[in-house]
Design a protein around this motif. Structure first.
Motif, PDB file in Angstrom:
ATOM      1  N   CYS A  53      -0.761   5.442  -2.456  1.00 21.67           N
ATOM      2  CA  CYS A  53      -0.347   4.473  -3.454  1.00 21.67           C
ATOM      3  C   CYS A  53       0.319   5.221  -4.591  1.00 21.67           C
ATOM      4  O   CYS A  53      -0.314   6.015  -5.272  1.00 21.67           O
ATOM      5  CB  CYS A  53      -1.584   3.720  -3.962  1.00 21.67           C
ATOM      6  SG  CYS A  53      -1.160   2.292  -4.949  1.00 21.67           S
ATOM      7  N   ARG A  54       1.613   4.983  -4.742  1.00 21.97           N
ATOM      8  CA  ARG A  54       2.361   5.690  -5.780  1.00 21.97           C
ATOM      9  C   ARG A  54       2.563   4.728  -6.939  1.00 21.97           C
ATOM     10  O   ARG A  54       3.350   3.789  -6.832  1.00 21.97           O
ATOM     11  CB  ARG A  54       3.692   6.130  -5.163  1.00 21.97           C
ATOM     12  CG  ARG A  54       4.470   7.137  -5.929  1.00 21.97           C
ATOM     13  CD  ARG A  54       5.546   7.700  -4.993  1.00 21.97           C
ATOM     14  NE  ARG A  54       6.713   8.119  -5.728  1.00 21.97           N
ATOM     15  CZ  ARG A  54       7.920   7.563  -5.612  1.00 21.97           C
ATOM     16  NH1 ARG A  54       8.128   6.553  -4.792  1.00 21.97           N
ATOM     17  NH2 ARG A  54       8.933   8.032  -6.323  1.00 21.97           N
ATOM     18  N   LEU A  55       1.821   4.953  -7.997  1.00 22.29           N
ATOM     19  CA  LEU A  55       1.892   4.065  -9.166  1.00 22.29           C
ATOM     20  C   LEU A  55       2.792   4.720 -10.205  1.00 22.29           C
ATOM     21  O   LEU A  55       2.512   5.833 -10.661  1.00 22.29           O
ATOM     22  CB  LEU A  55       0.484   3.833  -9.713  1.00 22.29           C
ATOM     23  CG  LEU A  55       0.343   2.956 -10.949  1.00 22.29           C
ATOM     24  CD1 LEU A  55       0.960   1.585 -10.731  1.00 22.29           C
ATOM     25  CD2 LEU A  55      -1.134   2.818 -11.331  1.00 22.29           C
ATOM     26  N   GLN A 100      -4.265  -4.130  -0.802  1.00 17.40           N
ATOM     27  CA  GLN A 100      -3.981  -5.460  -0.240  1.00 17.40           C
ATOM     28  C   GLN A 100      -2.596  -5.525   0.399  1.00 17.40           C
ATOM     29  O   GLN A 100      -2.255  -6.515   1.030  1.00 17.40           O
ATOM     30  CB  GLN A 100      -3.992  -6.513  -1.351  1.00 17.40           C
ATOM     31  CG  GLN A 100      -5.142  -6.383  -2.320  1.00 17.40           C
ATOM     32  CD  GLN A 100      -6.315  -7.213  -1.901  1.00 17.40           C
ATOM     33  OE1 GLN A 100      -6.177  -8.390  -1.659  1.00 17.40           O
ATOM     34  NE2 GLN A 100      -7.462  -6.576  -1.791  1.00 17.40           N
ATOM     35  N   TYR A 101      -1.801  -4.482   0.192  1.00 18.54           N
ATOM     36  CA  TYR A 101      -0.368  -4.560   0.496  1.00 18.54           C
ATOM     37  C   TYR A 101      -0.076  -5.006   1.926  1.00 18.54           C
ATOM     38  O   TYR A 101       0.773  -5.853   2.161  1.00 18.54           O
ATOM     39  CB  TYR A 101       0.289  -3.212   0.224  1.00 18.54           C
ATOM     40  CG  TYR A 101       1.794  -3.249   0.358  1.00 18.54           C
ATOM     41  CD1 TYR A 101       2.573  -3.817  -0.637  1.00 18.54           C
ATOM     42  CD2 TYR A 101       2.424  -2.738   1.484  1.00 18.54           C
ATOM     43  CE1 TYR A 101       3.945  -3.880  -0.525  1.00 18.54           C
ATOM     44  CE2 TYR A 101       3.802  -2.790   1.606  1.00 18.54           C
ATOM     45  CZ  TYR A 101       4.558  -3.354   0.602  1.00 18.54           C
ATOM     46  OH  TYR A 101       5.919  -3.424   0.726  1.00 18.54           O
ATOM     47  N   ASN A 102      -0.821  -4.447   2.872  1.00 16.93           N
ATOM     48  CA  ASN A 102      -0.518  -4.754   4.274  1.00 16.93           C
ATOM     49  C   ASN A 102      -0.949  -6.140   4.713  1.00 16.93           C
ATOM     50  O   ASN A 102      -0.568  -6.598   5.781  1.00 16.93           O
ATOM     51  CB  ASN A 102      -1.128  -3.692   5.189  1.00 16.93           C
ATOM     52  CG  ASN A 102      -0.358  -2.398   5.081  1.00 16.93           C
ATOM     53  OD1 ASN A 102       0.873  -2.401   5.130  1.00 16.93           O
ATOM     54  ND2 ASN A 102      -1.056  -1.299   4.883  1.00 16.93           N
ATOM     55  N   SER A 103      -1.746  -6.806   3.906  1.00 20.19           N
ATOM     56  CA  SER A 103      -2.106  -8.170   4.295  1.00 20.19           C
ATOM     57  C   SER A 103      -1.350  -9.217   3.464  1.00 20.19           C
ATOM     58  O   SER A 103      -1.634 -10.410   3.579  1.00 20.19           O
ATOM     59  CB  SER A 103      -3.617  -8.370   4.219  1.00 20.19           C
ATOM     60  OG  SER A 103      -4.154  -7.761   3.084  1.00 20.19           O
ATOM     61  N   LEU A 104      -0.392  -8.771   2.678  1.00 24.21           N
ATOM     62  CA  LEU A 104       0.440  -9.745   1.969  1.00 24.21           C
ATOM     63  C   LEU A 104       1.339 -10.468   2.970  1.00 24.21           C
ATOM     64  O   LEU A 104       1.738  -9.877   3.970  1.00 24.21           O
ATOM     65  CB  LEU A 104       1.333  -9.034   0.940  1.00 24.21           C
ATOM     66  CG  LEU A 104       0.657  -8.400  -0.267  1.00 24.21           C
ATOM     67  CD1 LEU A 104       1.668  -7.595  -1.070  1.00 24.21           C
ATOM     68  CD2 LEU A 104      -0.013  -9.441  -1.135  1.00 24.21           C
ATOM     69  N   PRO A 105       1.634 -11.750   2.712  1.00 26.19           N
ATOM     70  CA  PRO A 105       2.552 -12.439   3.616  1.00 26.19           C
ATOM     71  C   PRO A 105       3.936 -11.763   3.584  1.00 26.19           C
ATOM     72  O   PRO A 105       4.353 -11.263   2.542  1.00 26.19           O
ATOM     73  CB  PRO A 105       2.624 -13.857   3.041  1.00 26.19           C
ATOM     74  CG  PRO A 105       2.080 -13.771   1.665  1.00 26.19           C
ATOM     75  CD  PRO A 105       1.161 -12.599   1.616  1.00 26.19           C
ATOM     76  N   ARG A 108       3.852   0.918   8.243  1.00 26.96           N
ATOM     77  CA  ARG A 108       3.810   0.572   6.834  1.00 26.96           C
ATOM     78  C   ARG A 108       2.584   1.159   6.161  1.00 26.96           C
ATOM     79  O   ARG A 108       2.632   1.600   5.040  1.00 26.96           O
ATOM     80  CB  ARG A 108       3.771  -0.955   6.684  1.00 26.96           C
ATOM     81  CG  ARG A 108       5.076  -1.629   6.996  1.00 26.96           C
ATOM     82  CD  ARG A 108       5.292  -2.821   6.122  1.00 26.96           C
ATOM     83  NE  ARG A 108       4.167  -3.751   6.204  1.00 26.96           N
ATOM     84  CZ  ARG A 108       4.097  -4.870   5.519  1.00 26.96           C
ATOM     85  NH1 ARG A 108       5.081  -5.198   4.713  1.00 26.96           N
ATOM     86  NH2 ARG A 108       3.058  -5.669   5.631  1.00 26.96           N
ATOM     87  N   SER A 109       1.461   1.161   6.902  1.00 22.32           N
ATOM     88  CA  SER A 109       0.228   1.578   6.254  1.00 22.32           C
ATOM     89  C   SER A 109       0.125   3.097   6.168  1.00 22.32           C
ATOM     90  O   SER A 109      -0.717   3.611   5.474  1.00 22.32           O
ATOM     91  CB  SER A 109      -0.976   1.006   6.993  1.00 22.32           C
ATOM     92  OG  SER A 109      -0.979   1.516   8.305  1.00 22.32           O
ATOM     93  N   SER A 110       0.990   3.832   6.874  1.00 20.17           N
ATOM     94  CA  SER A 110       0.864   5.275   6.823  1.00 20.17           C
ATOM     95  C   SER A 110       1.843   5.905   5.834  1.00 20.17           C
ATOM     96  O   SER A 110       1.880   7.098   5.671  1.00 20.17           O
ATOM     97  CB  SER A 110       1.075   5.875   8.215  1.00 20.17           C
ATOM     98  OG  SER A 110       2.394   5.603   8.629  1.00 20.17           O
ATOM     99  N   ARG A 111       2.628   5.057   5.159  1.00 15.58           N
ATOM    100  CA  ARG A 111       3.503   5.633   4.152  1.00 15.58           C
ATOM    101  C   ARG A 111       3.002   5.214   2.763  1.00 15.58           C
ATOM    102  O   ARG A 111       2.147   4.359   2.625  1.00 15.58           O
ATOM    103  CB  ARG A 111       4.944   5.169   4.363  1.00 15.58           C
ATOM    104  CG  ARG A 111       5.147   3.686   4.077  1.00 15.58           C
ATOM    105  CD  ARG A 111       6.630   3.355   4.098  1.00 15.58           C
ATOM    106  NE  ARG A 111       6.865   1.950   3.856  1.00 15.58           N
ATOM    107  CZ  ARG A 111       6.986   1.419   2.646  1.00 15.58           C
ATOM    108  NH1 ARG A 111       6.869   2.176   1.585  1.00 15.58           N
ATOM    109  NH2 ARG A 111       7.213   0.136   2.502  1.00 15.58           N
ATOM    110  N   ASN A 112       3.568   5.864   1.754  1.00 18.09           N
ATOM    111  CA  ASN A 112       3.211   5.503   0.383  1.00 18.09           C
ATOM    112  C   ASN A 112       3.782   4.143   0.019  1.00 18.09           C
ATOM    113  O   ASN A 112       4.927   3.840   0.350  1.00 18.09           O
ATOM    114  CB  ASN A 112       3.812   6.531  -0.574  1.00 18.09           C
ATOM    115  CG  ASN A 112       2.877   7.694  -0.801  1.00 18.09           C
ATOM    116  OD1 ASN A 112       1.690   7.614  -0.507  1.00 18.09           O
ATOM    117  ND2 ASN A 112       3.398   8.763  -1.339  1.00 18.09           N
TER     118      ASN A 112
END
Ligand SMILES: *[C@@H]1O[C@H](CO)[C@@H](O)[C@H](O)[C@H]1NC(C)=O
Ligand SMILES: *[C@@H]1O[C@H](CO)[C@@H](O)[C@H](O)[C@H]1NC(C)=O
Ligand SMILES: *[C@@H]1O[C@H](CO)[C@@H](O)[C@H](O)[C@H]1NC(C)=O
Length: 356
Positions: A80-82, A334-339, A46-50
């Protein structure tokens, strides 16, 4: 005996061979299966993709450029694709909705679109609870909150202090050049605000110089900080007494203006959690407003003690947050530490919690 043992060996070898073949043939499928069951492998993937953050509409109708890799180019936040194109809804990991436009009926939630599995809907607001309107209808919809509160899923404060890389040289012996004891800048005066009551009590003890739309001496934004710099104390009084609600009145006006902030708003422990000791004076620290006034007077007369309220500047520098893009990019950090799974079953109650 020897026939039996060589048969055993053969059998073992054969078993080993079959097993290896099995492993080899199962490899591509096995990897995916592994990623589904092993949380740490899943995490790495998860952390290695956008991560795609879709802003459904811009707060207050003011848009900003999202050209290029914005989060990396401006804030050094990777992968991070905004985006703000609604057509990207099916591939968005997080869809962000700014509260005000929803509550006021200018925008709607896309209930008509099939919500992809795993997609999170985020409720975003920088307002104090009383200005968020009626959130009753937003139960069981949002998976995350983006607010200034420390207990939000993504905390987006108005400002914060960051450690300085090198200890700064301080203004130790420069003359103070102060012409007012206490200053207050107020654009939205309401007599029922607690801050207005405190102000009226305070002027019974010490003079307070008042600026702003409410008075005959309005301040341009360019004149704001230079004016505050000539005050010993600046009343960083928030218009709302709410958990963690600490705005640019502290971070910018007082800290950057160079006056010692006298704060009123969030409870003392909230300030202590984000601001160094001896960098502010909280109204709640005094038994009465009269005591506060006397304290300010004495402190201004004691050069050494007064200057101690600026020693935090040796170690800390003020960081202001003013750009929505920076707040949105922060979701990716913070995305990867979201529940994995979360629903705000009662958003209204969450927003109102612990408020006095
Ligand atoms: C991730 O997003 C950035 C910015 O939009 C883009 O330049 C990059 O090619 C993307 N990488 C992947 C692996 O999708
Ligand atoms: C003090 O501030 C006033 C008003 O800005 C300015 O005119 C004056 O030069 C300052 N004096 C010193 C010593 O910095
Ligand atoms: C997000 O909230 C919805 C309820 O509105 C829920 O069905 C979904 O499972 C939640 N997703 C996550 C990732 O928590």
């Amino acid at each position: 005996m020897s026939v039996l043992s060589s048969m055993k060996k053969g059998l073992l070898l054969c078993l080993f061979f079959v097993f290896s073949l099995c492993l080899l043939s199962a490899w591509p499928r096995g990897f995916q299966a592994l990623t589904a069951v092993n949380p740490s492998t899943f995490y790495n993937l998860r952390s290695s993709r956008n991560v795609t953050i879709l802003l459904w509409y811009w707060p207050f109708g003011r848009s900003f450029s999202l050209k290029g890799d914005v989060c990396w180019d401006l804030y050094r936040i990777p992968r991070c694709r905004l985006v703000d194109q609604r057509s990207l809804f099916p591939s968005a990991d997080v869809v962000v909705f700014h509260s005000r436009e929803l509550v006021q009926g200018q925008q709607k939630l896309p209930f008509d679109l099939p919500r992809p599995q795993g997609q999170r809907w985020a409720w975003m607001s920088l307002e104090a609870p009383v200005y968020n309107g009626n959130l009753e209808q937003y139960a069981n919809i949002f998976n995350m909150t983006i607010t200034y509160r420390r207990d939000a899923d993504v905390t987006v404060p108005y400002g914060e202090l960051l450690p300085k890389e090198a200890e700064g040289h301080l203004v130790e012996n420069t003359p103070l050049n102060k012409s007012s004891l206490v200053c207050w800048v107020v654009s939205n005066y309401r007599s029922h605000h607690k801050r207005s009551q405190v102000y009226h009590e305070l002027i019974a003890t010490v003079p307070v110089r008042v600026y702003g739309h409410w008075t005959r001496t309005p301040l341009s934004s360019r004149a704001l900080l230079p004016t505050i710099s000539h005050c010993y104390f600046y009343l960083a009084f928030e218009n709302s007494i709410s958990k963690d609600y600490i705005t640019e009145k502290l971070w910018r006006n007082a800290y950057q203006g160079g006056a010692v902030p006298v704060v009123l708003g969030a409870p003392l422990p909230d300030y202590k959690a984000v601001a160094p000791p001896n960098s502010f004076i909280h109204v709640d620290e005094f038994a009465s407003i009269k005591d506060l006034g006397k304290f300010l007077q004495q402190l201004a007369e004691d050069d050494k003690r007064y200057r101690e309220y600026f020693t935090w500047k040796h170690q800390w520098k003020v960081k202001l947050y003013t750009d929505w893009r920076e707040r949105l990019c922060k979701i990716c950090s913070q995305y990867n530490s979201l529940p994995q799974q979360k629903v705000y079953t009662d958003l209204k109650a969450w927003v109102k919690v612990n408020n006095t």
